[in-house]
Each structure stands twice: as structure tokens, then as C-alpha cells.
Design a protein around this motif. Structure first.
Motif, PDB file in Angstrom:
ATOM      1  N   ILE A   1       4.540   5.913  11.089  1.00  0.00           N
ATOM      2  CA  ILE A   1       3.338   5.797  10.259  1.00  0.00           C
ATOM      3  C   ILE A   1       3.462   4.561   9.376  1.00  0.00           C
ATOM      4  O   ILE A   1       4.509   4.296   8.798  1.00  0.00           O
ATOM      5  N   ILE A   2       2.371   3.797   9.276  1.00  0.00           N
ATOM      6  CA  ILE A   2       2.343   2.582   8.455  1.00  0.00           C
ATOM      7  C   ILE A   2       1.181   2.682   7.475  1.00  0.00           C
ATOM      8  O   ILE A   2       0.071   3.050   7.861  1.00  0.00           O
ATOM      9  N   TYR A   3       1.476   2.360   6.210  1.00  0.00           N
ATOM     10  CA  TYR A   3       0.440   2.297   5.186  1.00  0.00           C
ATOM     11  C   TYR A   3       0.448   0.909   4.583  1.00  0.00           C
ATOM     12  O   TYR A   3       1.507   0.304   4.403  1.00  0.00           O
ATOM     13  N   GLU A   4      -0.729   0.422   4.219  1.00  0.00           N
ATOM     14  CA  GLU A   4      -0.844  -0.787   3.413  1.00  0.00           C
ATOM     15  C   GLU A   4      -1.816  -0.490   2.291  1.00  0.00           C
ATOM     16  O   GLU A   4      -2.869   0.105   2.522  1.00  0.00           O
ATOM     17  N   GLY A   5      -1.436  -0.888   1.092  1.00  0.00           N
ATOM     18  CA  GLY A   5      -2.283  -0.662  -0.060  1.00  0.00           C
ATOM     19  C   GLY A   5      -1.612  -1.150  -1.327  1.00  0.00           C
ATOM     20  O   GLY A   5      -0.519  -1.705  -1.295  1.00  0.00           O
ATOM     21  N   VAL A   6      -2.272  -0.902  -2.434  1.00  0.00           N
ATOM     22  CA  VAL A   6      -1.747  -1.306  -3.736  1.00  0.00           C
ATOM     23  C   VAL A   6      -0.810  -0.219  -4.248  1.00  0.00           C
ATOM     24  O   VAL A   6      -1.156   0.960  -4.270  1.00  0.00           O
ATOM     25  N   MET A   7       0.397  -0.641  -4.642  1.00  0.00           N
ATOM     26  CA  MET A   7       1.341   0.313  -5.214  1.00  0.00           C
ATOM     27  C   MET A   7       0.923   0.587  -6.659  1.00  0.00           C
ATOM     28  O   MET A   7       0.890  -0.317  -7.492  1.00  0.00           O
ATOM     29  N   LEU A   8       0.564   1.836  -6.922  1.00  0.00           N
ATOM     30  CA  LEU A   8       0.096   2.230  -8.249  1.00  0.00           C
ATOM     31  C   LEU A   8       1.236   2.602  -9.187  1.00  0.00           C
ATOM     32  O   LEU A   8       1.143   2.418 -10.398  1.00  0.00           O
ATOM     33  N   ASP A   9       2.308   3.165  -8.609  1.00  0.00           N
ATOM     34  CA  ASP A   9       3.407   3.664  -9.439  1.00  0.00           C
ATOM     35  C   ASP A   9       4.670   3.738  -8.602  1.00  0.00           C
ATOM     36  O   ASP A   9       4.609   3.868  -7.376  1.00  0.00           O
ATOM     37  N   ALA A  10       5.799   3.655  -9.277  1.00  0.00           N
ATOM     38  CA  ALA A  10       7.093   3.831  -8.628  1.00  0.00           C
ATOM     39  C   ALA A  10       8.071   4.332  -9.672  1.00  0.00           C
ATOM     40  O   ALA A  10       8.104   3.822 -10.792  1.00  0.00           O
ATOM     41  N   ASN A  11       8.822   5.344  -9.307  1.00  0.00           N
ATOM     42  CA  ASN A  11       9.893   5.809 -10.177  1.00  0.00           C
ATOM     43  C   ASN A  11      11.164   5.901  -9.339  1.00  0.00           C
ATOM     44  O   ASN A  11      11.241   5.311  -8.267  1.00  0.00           O
ATOM     45  N   GLN A  12      12.126   6.645  -9.768  1.00  0.00           N
ATOM     46  CA  GLN A  12      13.396   6.702  -9.043  1.00  0.00           C
ATOM     47  C   GLN A  12      13.326   7.515  -7.753  1.00  0.00           C
ATOM     48  O   GLN A  12      14.226   7.460  -6.931  1.00  0.00           O
ATOM     49  N   ASP A  13      12.252   8.287  -7.543  1.00  0.00           N
ATOM     50  CA  ASP A  13      12.177   9.155  -6.371  1.00  0.00           C
ATOM     51  C   ASP A  13      10.983   8.898  -5.455  1.00  0.00           C
ATOM     52  O   ASP A  13      11.065   9.098  -4.253  1.00  0.00           O
ATOM     53  N   ILE A  14       9.849   8.471  -6.037  1.00  0.00           N
ATOM     54  CA  ILE A  14       8.590   8.415  -5.289  1.00  0.00           C
ATOM     55  C   ILE A  14       7.814   7.146  -5.632  1.00  0.00           C
ATOM     56  O   ILE A  14       7.833   6.687  -6.778  1.00  0.00           O
ATOM     57  N   ILE A  15       7.114   6.608  -4.622  1.00  0.00           N
ATOM     58  CA  ILE A  15       6.129   5.567  -4.890  1.00  0.00           C
ATOM     59  C   ILE A  15       4.745   6.153  -4.612  1.00  0.00           C
ATOM     60  O   ILE A  15       4.602   7.065  -3.795  1.00  0.00           O
ATOM     61  N   THR A  16       3.758   5.643  -5.314  1.00  0.00           N
ATOM     62  CA  THR A  16       2.366   6.046  -5.079  1.00  0.00           C
ATOM     63  C   THR A  16       1.588   4.799  -4.707  1.00  0.00           C
ATOM     64  O   THR A  16       1.629   3.802  -5.432  1.00  0.00           O
ATOM     65  N   ILE A  17       0.913   4.853  -3.552  1.00  0.00           N
ATOM     66  CA  ILE A  17       0.086   3.721  -3.148  1.00  0.00           C
ATOM     67  C   ILE A  17      -1.344   4.180  -2.916  1.00  0.00           C
ATOM     68  O   ILE A  17      -1.598   5.328  -2.563  1.00  0.00           O
ATOM     69  N   ARG A  18      -2.257   3.262  -3.162  1.00  0.00           N
ATOM     70  CA  ARG A  18      -3.690   3.517  -2.950  1.00  0.00           C
ATOM     71  C   ARG A  18      -4.082   2.825  -1.649  1.00  0.00           C
ATOM     72  O   ARG A  18      -3.982   1.609  -1.516  1.00  0.00           O
ATOM     73  N   VAL A  19      -4.495   3.635  -0.668  1.00  0.00           N
ATOM     74  CA  VAL A  19      -4.853   3.108   0.641  1.00  0.00           C
ATOM     75  C   VAL A  19      -6.328   3.352   0.919  1.00  0.00           C
ATOM     76  O   VAL A  19      -6.941   4.259   0.359  1.00  0.00           O
ATOM     77  N   ASN A  20      -6.886   2.556   1.794  1.00  0.00           N
ATOM     78  CA  ASN A  20      -8.283   2.659   2.175  1.00  0.00           C
ATOM     79  C   ASN A  20      -8.352   3.300   3.561  1.00  0.00           C
ATOM     80  O   ASN A  20      -7.927   2.706   4.547  1.00  0.00           O
ATOM     81  N   PHE A  21      -8.857   4.537   3.608  1.00  0.00           N
ATOM     82  CA  PHE A  21      -9.071   5.232   4.873  1.00  0.00           C
ATOM     83  C   PHE A  21     -10.553   5.249   5.177  1.00  0.00           C
ATOM     84  O   PHE A  21     -11.318   5.979   4.556  1.00  0.00           O
ATOM     85  N   LYS A  22     -10.975   4.371   6.085  1.00  0.00           N
ATOM     86  CA  LYS A  22     -12.366   4.337   6.524  1.00  0.00           C
ATOM     87  C   LYS A  22     -13.348   4.250   5.353  1.00  0.00           C
ATOM     88  O   LYS A  22     -14.317   4.988   5.274  1.00  0.00           O
TER      89      LYS A  22
END
Length: 150
Positions: free
Chosen positions: A107-128
């Protein structure tokens, strides 16, 4: 020449331009010796600054490299789509457009990384045409890099 002299030679020039010396090494490619210097900064490095650093370093190295065989000096930046190699790189890239490949099912995602901590990153992706925030655990990331949005 002892390559450890390079950070000392570049120290003031790097500080004056808010640059980081990312890597330096001597490699042999196609029968040629190449002294490869890689620099970076948060806002990127343009070709004029690379040329300035190259010229400065070339002049300074002339004082130290008399015992060296002939080599080419290559000064470059990490590039617009550089790999994010560790959590610190990732955390510093919050707010930037990224490319993430997951270990599961390619699986591949591209988007803006909104947040990152020591365990998880959050990205905003555009789905359709609809935006969705995705949380990804570091352990599920196969590869992550900065990306250029087209």
C-alpha cells in the motif's frame, strides 16, 4: 588527506548558511575517485549555494590534499524527494508532502504529514476528491520519503 578535516573546514560556512553536513565520503566510481559532500537545510539548497560551497571547499582542500591522488569534488543536496531515514527526520518533516510505502500489501500513500510522534504519523490523503486523515504506525512503514506534489 584525512577526511575528518572536512567538517572543520566547512563549519563556519555551514553555520553562516544554516546548513547541515549530512554526509561526506570518498568513493570510486567508473575508475574515478569522487569526494562526495552532501549538505542540506530545512528550506532546501539551490544550485547557486551548492556552487558557492563547492568553490569554497575546493580552494580550502588545496591546502590539505597534496598527498591525494586526483579526485573529483561533488557537492550536492539530499534532494526534493529524499528518504526520511529516522524518526527525527520524520518528525522534522511535519507539514510537508510525503510518500509512504507500507509493509502490508504494498500500500502506498501520498499526502501532507499532519503529525508525527514517537509511535505514529498522521497524513492527510486525497481519496477521489475527499480528504481523509490516516494514522500509520512506524512499525508498518517499509519506506518513507519527501515527495513533490504534481
Amino acid at each position: 588527506m584525512n577526511l575528518n578535516i572536512i567538517p572543520k573546514i566547512l563549519k563556519d560556512k555551514l553555520n553562516d548558511n544554516n546548513l547541515t553536513l549530512y554526509e561526506y565520503n570518498l568513493v570510486k566510481e567508473d575508475g574515478n575517485l569522487i569526494l562526495r559532500i552532501i549538505i542540506d537545510r530545512d528550506e532546501g539548497v539551490d544550485i547557486n549555494l551548492l556552487a558557492e560551497i563547492n568553490e569554497f571547499l575546493s580552494n580550502e582542500l588545496d591546502k590539505y590534499d597534496a598527498d591525494m591522488p586526483e579526485y573529483f569534488l561533488e557537492v550536492s543536496s539530499l534532494g526534493a524527494e529524499r528518504e526520511l531515514k529516522n524518526k527525527d527526520d520524520i518528525i522534522k518533516s511535519v507539514g510537508k508532502y510525503i510518500h509512504v510505502e507500507l509493509k502490508d500489501n504494498n500500500i502506498i500513500y501520498e499526502g501532507v504529514m499532519l503529525d508525527a510522534n514517537q509511535d505514529i504519523i498522521t497524513i492527510r490523503v486525497n481519496f477521489k476528491g475527499r480528504f481523509k486523515n490516516i494514522d500509520i504506525e512506524y512499525q508498518n512503514i517499509k519506506f518513507i520519503r519527501l515527495a513533490v506534489k504534481f
